[in-house]
Design an enzyme around this catalytic site. Sequence first.
Site, mmCIF file in Angstrom:
data_model
loop_
_atom_site.group_PDB
_atom_site.id
_atom_site.type_symbol
_atom_site.label_atom_id
_atom_site.label_comp_id
_atom_site.label_asym_id
_atom_site.label_seq_id
_atom_site.Cartn_x
_atom_site.Cartn_y
_atom_site.Cartn_z
ATOM 1 C CG HIS A 1 1.649 -2.363 7.150
ATOM 2 N ND1 HIS A 1 1.935 -3.205 6.099
ATOM 3 C CD2 HIS A 1 1.626 -1.118 6.629
ATOM 4 C CE1 HIS A 1 2.063 -2.493 4.998
ATOM 5 N NE2 HIS A 1 1.892 -1.230 5.286
ATOM 6 C CD GLU B 1 9.392 5.519 2.541
ATOM 7 O OE1 GLU B 1 9.750 4.978 1.459
ATOM 8 O OE2 GLU B 1 8.205 5.770 2.809
ATOM 9 C CG PHE C 1 6.466 2.686 5.157
ATOM 10 C CD1 PHE C 1 6.015 1.625 4.379
ATOM 11 C CD2 PHE C 1 5.528 3.431 5.845
ATOM 12 C CE1 PHE C 1 4.658 1.324 4.292
ATOM 13 C CE2 PHE C 1 4.173 3.135 5.770
ATOM 14 C CZ PHE C 1 3.737 2.076 4.991
#
Lengths: 327, 324
Positions: free
Chosen positions: B120, B51, B77
Amino acid sequence: MPTSLSPNLAPDKQREMLRQMLTIRRFEERASADYNAGKIYGVVHCYIGEEATAVGVCTALGRGDRIISTHRGHGHCIAKGADLNRMMAELYGRQTGYCKGKGGSMHIADFGIGMLGANGIVAGGISIITGAGLAAQMEGKGGVAVSFFGDGASNAGPFHECLNIAATWKLPMLYVCENNLHAAQTSAAQTHALPDVAGRAAGYGIPGIVVDGNDVFAVYQAANAAVDRARSGGGPTLIECKTYRQRAHTERKGQADPRDKAEVDAWMRKDPIALLERRLREQGELDDAGLQSIEGDIMAALEAAIAFAEASPFPLPEHATDDVFSA
Amino acid sequence: MRELTYNEAALEAIAEEMRRDPKIFYMSTDALPPLLKEFGPQRIRATPITEAALTGMAIGAAGCGFRPIVDWRQVTFCFVAMDQIVNQAAKIHYMFGGQVNFPILYRAAVGGGGLVAAQHSQSPYSMFMNVAGLKMFLPSTPHDMKGLLKTAIRDNNPVISFESSRLMARKGPVPEDDYTIPFGVADIKREGDDVTVVALAWLVHEALAAAEELAKEGVSVEIVDPRTLVPLDTETIRNSVQKTGRLVIADEAGPTAGFSAEVAALVTEDAATFAALKAPVKRVCALQVPIPYSPVLENHVFPDRGRITAGIREVLRGRRSEAA
């Protein structure tokens, strides 16, 4: 490393290399003096001693090719053809500077000549210029992109991420590591598992070349081959230029410089400008009058840049809120 | 009108824009099959899981005239790319004196409800609101998603599309025509007179449910959905509070230095709006903890219609002190 052969370049072009290297040096000598005189603010990192790297690489490039620089960026700007007036005005914090006084020494960019900016973050430019490499590939006009970075950046994550993606996608890139043996105040010997950054190229299946970064012809020849490879679709090359900064990390007075004096002295004797001057004289392409003429032109341009900067207005305070967003 | 899911509306917006402008390309660690099928691997690029590289490459490509979209997938991310986001994308236009534009769209799913634990289930948009030079939005409906995404893709700045994980499969009417929704324009999702609820994304729907129940008791709730976080439609929020005199802010993120704190400050620092307040402002947010996994714990952490209802009742009871 053996001394390079003289490249297949016309004498005018070789003298132009010397002129650019001297321009970088004189510009920074003046920037350092003006910094310590309080006319330039913040921080100034000098490229003095590493001029052969920027000039050798940029001589192999065309105007449409793109480069990105580091916090030590004056040399790359000048080698890519930046305007000394706008550079000096930026250092002076003036409205007429490249960044309208918003960037200073660490953030000079000129997208019009393919100079995508100095960058205050070690390894900050690598991913940006890799995107320019992707752009060049998608444009399909044979353009290449060059990432200049130091030995310090070679240990940061974006170096690995970008070399992998550039090798995988065969991007038209040159990754030029200016290994000056010190990342800020810490020596490469303390921070690198192996002395040669170029050796890492094997991990990406691309050429990794070590050159004498103080030999402008050697740098030019390595860059030229890498540019040919990139333009023809062969993908990226990692070029490691062994070089040295002759000054401390920054121009701040009284800054500690922990480097070994014998090491500094040894590299001072390998000065890239003296080396090129000697070779041009040996080749019969330069004499005292020729050198004086080059020096005279540079000093005139530099004085003009200082005069331009000093005559330029500061930005208005309310300009601080301009350009946060583009229209 | 035909209905699409929130996720389908996003894909439709991107596909329409990519047909319109060949300079748009897409990078993500997984190529989205419908887009890949139509536009091919040169424009829909499957990338390594890097990323930092992708986020920075978008900046360089944008500076060279392209209009990249980088799909971080989940917001978690993008934290490995914070240098590229905060130091580079946000600042580069300003720092270089506005020389060139950097039209970039970053996409990131946010929010909880998936029982996927702390890394998450995040809603960190206020971290990015704090960085000058980034625009961002968080739609609550498929209709708003399509219109805002199209605006984002046409914008000449780095824009982050925060997209609610909880809403991905939720359906709603979406016009088939080419429409955009301007940034900085809130949408009043329900008009009312007694209390204003400023809510984001999934909590817009929870607030609508709470308002429906409270209407049976004669309580009239106005629901303001800011839609864009930067720029934020301060005027619509203040006007609503001036009308109702009461404010509840509902956010799936924690309260500390967050979106809810910003709205509270914008309301109370304005003299006319402050004078109109009949009760203290109430924030209904997630607890200030990493989001836990077990359903019992996750449910306890997140606000919902029940907590919004309780918050509304609290501000209806509340009174400004009349002491001199």
